[in-house]
Design a protein around this motif. Structure first.
Motif, PDB file in Angstrom:
ATOM      1  N   LYS A  91       6.033 -35.500  17.918  1.00 56.11           N
ATOM      2  CA  LYS A  91       5.746 -36.465  18.993  1.00 56.11           C
ATOM      3  C   LYS A  91       4.269 -36.449  19.401  1.00 56.11           C
ATOM      4  CE  LYS A  91      10.416 -36.843  20.774  1.00 56.11           C
ATOM      5  NZ  LYS A  91      10.669 -38.154  20.242  1.00 56.11           N
ATOM      6  N   VAL A  92       3.409 -36.603  18.373  1.00 52.74           N
ATOM      7  CA  VAL A  92       1.965 -36.626  18.586  1.00 52.74           C
ATOM      8  C   VAL A  92       1.383 -37.905  17.992  1.00 52.74           C
ATOM      9  CG1 VAL A  92      -0.237 -35.441  18.201  1.00 52.74           C
ATOM     10  CG2 VAL A  92       1.873 -34.103  18.409  1.00 52.74           C
ATOM     11  N   ALA A  93       0.548 -38.589  18.777  1.00 50.50           N
ATOM     12  CA  ALA A  93      -0.204 -39.748  18.287  1.00 50.50           C
ATOM     13  C   ALA A  93      -1.673 -39.343  18.193  1.00 50.50           C
ATOM     14  CB  ALA A  93      -0.041 -40.927  19.240  1.00 50.50           C
ATOM     15  N   TYR A  94      -2.279 -39.601  17.034  1.00 53.17           N
ATOM     16  CA  TYR A  94      -3.686 -39.287  16.792  1.00 53.17           C
ATOM     17  C   TYR A  94      -4.482 -40.588  16.851  1.00 53.17           C
ATOM     18  CZ  TYR A  94      -1.933 -34.800  15.152  1.00 53.17           C
ATOM     19  OH  TYR A  94      -1.325 -33.572  15.068  1.00 53.17           O
ATOM     20  N   ILE A  95      -5.366 -40.688  17.830  1.00 56.14           N
ATOM     21  CA  ILE A  95      -6.131 -41.918  18.039  1.00 56.14           C
ATOM     22  C   ILE A  95      -7.499 -41.824  17.367  1.00 56.14           C
ATOM     23  CG2 ILE A  95      -7.311 -43.318  19.787  1.00 56.14           C
ATOM     24  CD1 ILE A  95      -5.036 -42.770  21.691  1.00 56.14           C
ATOM     25  N   GLY A  96      -7.887 -42.929  16.743  1.00 55.76           N
ATOM     26  CA  GLY A  96      -9.229 -43.083  16.181  1.00 55.76           C
ATOM     27  C   GLY A  96      -9.765 -44.449  16.579  1.00 55.76           C
ATOM     28  N   TYR A  97     -11.089 -44.607  16.601  1.00 54.36           N
ATOM     29  CA  TYR A  97     -11.661 -45.875  17.047  1.00 54.36           C
ATOM     30  C   TYR A  97     -13.101 -46.021  16.581  1.00 54.36           C
ATOM     31  CZ  TYR A  97     -12.692 -42.402  20.696  1.00 54.36           C
ATOM     32  OH  TYR A  97     -13.037 -41.265  21.367  1.00 54.36           O
ATOM     33  N   THR A 122       4.209 -43.910  27.143  1.00 54.67           N
ATOM     34  CA  THR A 122       5.253 -44.638  27.868  1.00 54.67           C
ATOM     35  C   THR A 122       6.148 -45.489  26.975  1.00 54.67           C
ATOM     36  OG1 THR A 122       3.787 -46.494  28.385  1.00 54.67           O
ATOM     37  CG2 THR A 122       3.888 -44.694  29.990  1.00 54.67           C
ATOM     38  N   GLU A 123       5.601 -46.043  25.894  1.00 52.24           N
ATOM     39  CA  GLU A 123       6.394 -46.931  25.032  1.00 52.24           C
ATOM     40  C   GLU A 123       6.925 -46.229  23.784  1.00 52.24           C
ATOM     41  OE1 GLU A 123       7.213 -50.007  26.028  1.00 52.24           O
ATOM     42  OE2 GLU A 123       6.050 -49.664  27.853  1.00 52.24           O
ATOM     43  N   LEU A 124       6.104 -45.378  23.192  1.00 51.89           N
ATOM     44  CA  LEU A 124       6.527 -44.710  21.953  1.00 51.89           C
ATOM     45  C   LEU A 124       7.204 -43.368  22.220  1.00 51.89           C
ATOM     46  CD1 LEU A 124       3.428 -45.438  19.666  1.00 51.89           C
ATOM     47  CD2 LEU A 124       5.552 -46.759  19.889  1.00 51.89           C
ATOM     48  N   GLY A 125       7.101 -42.870  23.428  1.00 57.40           N
ATOM     49  CA  GLY A 125       7.738 -41.609  23.779  1.00 57.40           C
ATOM     50  C   GLY A 125       7.059 -40.385  23.200  1.00 57.40           C
ATOM     51  N   MET A 126       5.755 -40.486  22.952  1.00 56.98           N
ATOM     52  CA  MET A 126       5.018 -39.338  22.431  1.00 56.98           C
ATOM     53  C   MET A 126       4.810 -38.308  23.537  1.00 56.98           C
ATOM     54  SD  MET A 126       4.492 -39.715  19.257  1.00 56.98           S
ATOM     55  CE  MET A 126       4.682 -41.004  18.040  1.00 56.98           C
ATOM     56  N   ASN A 127       4.768 -37.062  23.151  1.00 56.37           N
ATOM     57  CA  ASN A 127       4.529 -35.975  24.101  1.00 56.37           C
ATOM     58  C   ASN A 127       3.051 -35.629  24.202  1.00 56.37           C
ATOM     59  OD1 ASN A 127       5.381 -33.726  25.856  1.00 56.37           O
ATOM     60  ND2 ASN A 127       4.569 -32.473  24.193  1.00 56.37           N
ATOM     61  N   ARG A 128       2.283 -36.037  23.193  1.00 57.72           N
ATOM     62  CA  ARG A 128       0.884 -35.635  23.130  1.00 57.72           C
ATOM     63  C   ARG A 128       0.071 -36.722  22.446  1.00 57.72           C
ATOM     64  NH1 ARG A 128      -2.624 -31.332  22.610  1.00 57.72           N
ATOM     65  NH2 ARG A 128      -4.051 -31.535  20.863  1.00 57.72           N
TER      66      ARG A 128
END
Length: 186
Positions: A91-97, A122-128
């Protein structure tokens, strides 16, 4: 089609093949500027390279492994922001930009990173949510810092940039901390 309105000026939309020319134009316009911190510029030499990149990102989206979006500022594509990886197991999303050099200084990327963080939690339910940037990339690092992310450490020689390695600063935001922050508790 994924479209996420952030505010009156900004929205994110899923990258489409028709965006390839604009994406390449931005890449080419900011090539020297972006090359200091991004490793893929030498692989993007023509519009077809941007088109192939978008095809690959669409595959990642279809497989629910990533999501690359175009940043729309006043209706015009000005950069890209992504969940480079969606780790559903942990439950981790890694952001790049990245943002075209001509659009820097308008608070665009801070608002985009905030929206992606909020959506992931809030939408994807990621914890981190995880944001990484080269230690010396002060502009990129200022974004998670402004948003209240925790600097969790550095990874030595984390990325090869053309002729040298750079260390990465790792920033994290936990869902519980984000929710407190949004509620005014942090």
């Amino acid at each position: 089609m994924f479209i996420h309105k952030i505010d009156e000026e900004l929205s994110l939309k899923l990258a489409e093949e028709k965006d390839a020319e604009r994406l390449f134009e931005l890449t080419d316009n900011s090539r020297d500027y972006l090359r200091e911190w991004l490793p893929w510029l030498d692989f993007t030499k023509k519009v077809e390279d941007s088109r192939n990149f978008i095809k690959g990102t669409r595959q990642g989206y279809a497989e629910n492994k990533s999501m690359t979006s175009m940043i729309l500022y006043k209706g015009e594509i000005v950069g890209s922001a992504s969940y480079n990886t969606l780790d559903w197991t942990n439950k981790v999303a890694y952001i790049g930009y990245w943002l075209d050099k001509d659009y820097q200084g308008n608070g665009i990327m801070t608002r985009v990173a905030e929206a992606l963080t909020d959506y992931a939690i809030t939408e994807l339910g990621m914890n981190r949510v995880d944001i990484r940037a080269a230690v010396e990339n002060v502009k990129s690092r200022s974004i998670p810092e402004r948003l209240g992310f925790t600097l969790e450490g550095e990874i030595r020689q984390a990325e090869w940039l053309y002729d040298h390695h750079v260390d990465h600063a790792v920033y994290g935001m936990l869902a519980e901390d984000w929710k407190k922050r949004k509620a005014g508790g942090m």
